[in-house]
Scaffold this active site. Structure first.
Site, PDB file in Angstrom:
ATOM      1  N   LYS A   1      33.566  -0.574  51.586  1.00 15.21           N
ATOM      2  CA  LYS A   1      33.449   0.892  51.594  1.00 15.21           C
ATOM      3  C   LYS A   1      32.056   1.327  51.115  1.00 15.21           C
ATOM      4  O   LYS A   1      31.447   2.213  51.706  1.00 15.21           O
ATOM      5  CB  LYS A   1      34.554   1.531  50.745  1.00 15.21           C
TER       6      LYS A   1
ATOM      7  N   TYR B   1      37.680  -4.778  49.640  1.00  9.05           N
ATOM      8  CA  TYR B   1      37.836  -3.464  50.273  1.00  9.05           C
ATOM      9  C   TYR B   1      36.741  -2.504  49.775  1.00  9.05           C
ATOM     10  O   TYR B   1      36.066  -1.843  50.556  1.00  9.05           O
ATOM     11  CB  TYR B   1      39.226  -2.934  49.918  1.00  9.05           C
TER      12      TYR B   1
HETATM   13  N1  SER Z   1      44.836   4.118  49.747  1.00  9.13           N
HETATM   14  C1  SER Z   1      43.853   3.083  49.754  1.00  9.13           C
HETATM   15  C2  SER Z   1      44.382   1.824  49.199  1.00  9.13           C
HETATM   16  O1  SER Z   1      45.224   1.907  48.324  1.00  9.13           O
HETATM   17  C3  SER Z   1      42.645   3.485  48.961  1.00  9.13           C
HETATM   18  O2  SER Z   1      41.732   4.103  49.777  1.00  9.13           O
HETATM   19  O3  SER Z   1      43.955   0.783  49.566  1.00  9.13           O
END
Ligand code: SER
Length: 319
Positions: free
Chosen positions: A146, A142
């Site tokens: 980003k 993730y």
């Molecule tokens: N709220 C998100 C997550 O916990 C972080 O950007 O994946």
């Protein structure tokens, strides 16, 4: 007049952003677009809704032409824990999806909002007062999407003049739509348990400090950034923004002040704990404050009071 397309419109942010945008710019000027999930009735009733595949450039281009779109809020993405379960799918949706939408924005001269995250930082980032410009070596898929997303948006701005802008959202707390598979989800789930008079088992350790924000502030931040005069933006992709920074035990205490009978225990999920341990405790958001006037309204107390009040209504409507 702005004509807006919101991808990921049925998700945690989209389901609250779309109504605010429709109030501001007119219902017919805001196209909500989602993938598979059946939208709530209010989406169908309050303005245009379309089903899209975020990696299908042709269908997105067709939508942009059909509705003469000039601004895209690209929210479709997998969250952090979900992305660790299926990194290949996460790369496809988060990265290929963003590149597809950037290409559409390039060809049709659209502005683009991209939500980055505290997940764009990693274990080597300074965790306290995390600077706007600092080490970004995340160890989650993730986070990798980003950071790459922030850089790709900058690249499209410099090379193709695409007016791409973004913020690094902290954990977002909201009562309308549950987040799906994030590391900061405990800060939402805890309220659902509390208003239903159920105990809550928190999946992060009690001292795990993370940046957080109440959804109304997050929605306002996205719109204010997109409304800002382009000439004043230096760090356009992406700005640190935060509103509060707390640990699960502090949130528990804040809820207990309102609901003294509420109880919470801990059952740590090693995957999400490891992700949380690699993220900042508190970001320095002075660049956003100085450049486009970012200012949060809600702190932990006012957010807790409002969440409980709003969620009580939501829960009593569905039971
Ligand atoms: N709220 C998100 C997550 O916990 C972080 O950007 O994946």
């Amino acid at each position: 007049m702005k004509r807006i397309l919101v991808t990921g419109a049925t998700g945690q942010i989209g389901s609250e952003l779309v109504p605010v945008l429709r109030d501001k710019y007119g219902s017919d000027n805001v196209v909500a677009a989602g993938h598979r999930r059946k939208p709530e009735d209010e989406f169908i009733d309050s303005g245009p809704y379309e089903t899209i595949e975020t990696t299908d450039a042709e269908s997105i281009s067709a939508l942009v032409k059909k509705y003469r779109i000039d601004t895209i809020y690209h929210l479709a993405a997998l969250l952090s824990a979900k992305a660790e379960e299926n990194p290949q799918l996460a790369w496809h949706i988060n990265m290929n999806g963003l590149q597809t939408v950037l290409e559409v924005a390039r060809h049709h001269h659209c502005a683009l909002f991209f939500p980055s995250s505290i997940g764009a930082f990693g274990p080597s980032t300074p965790p306290d007062n995390t600077p706007q410009v600092t080490l970004q070596r995340p160890n989650t898929l993730y986070g990798i999407t980003k950071v790459a997303g922030e850089l790709l948006c900058d690249y499209y701005f410099k090379k193709y003049d695409v007016d791409a802008r973004g913020v690094r959202f902290p954990g977002l707390i909201s009562y309308k739509t549950l987040p799906g598979g994030g590391t900061t989800d405990y800060a939402v789930e805890i309220f659902y348990a509390a208003v239903k008079n159920e105990p809550y088992r928190c999946f992060l350790k009690e001292g795990t400090r993370l940046d957080m924000m109440y959804m109304p502030d997050a929605i306002r931040a996205a719109i204010e950034l997109m409304e800002a005069d382009a000439r004043i933006l230096t760090h356009r992709n992406a700005y640190n923004i935060t509103a509060m920074s707390f640990t699960p035990d502090q949130l528990y205490a804040s809820i207990k002040k309102e609901l003294p009978g509420f109880s919470m225990t801990y059952e740590v999920d090693p995957l999400r704990q490891a992700i949380a341990d690699s993220w900042p405790h508190k970001m320095d958001d002075s660049a956003a404050r100085a450049e486009w006037g970012w200012q949060p309204e809600y702190d932990i107390e006012s957010m807790t009071k409002d969440m409980i009040e709003k969620l009580r209504k939501e829960v009593s409507n569905v039971t």
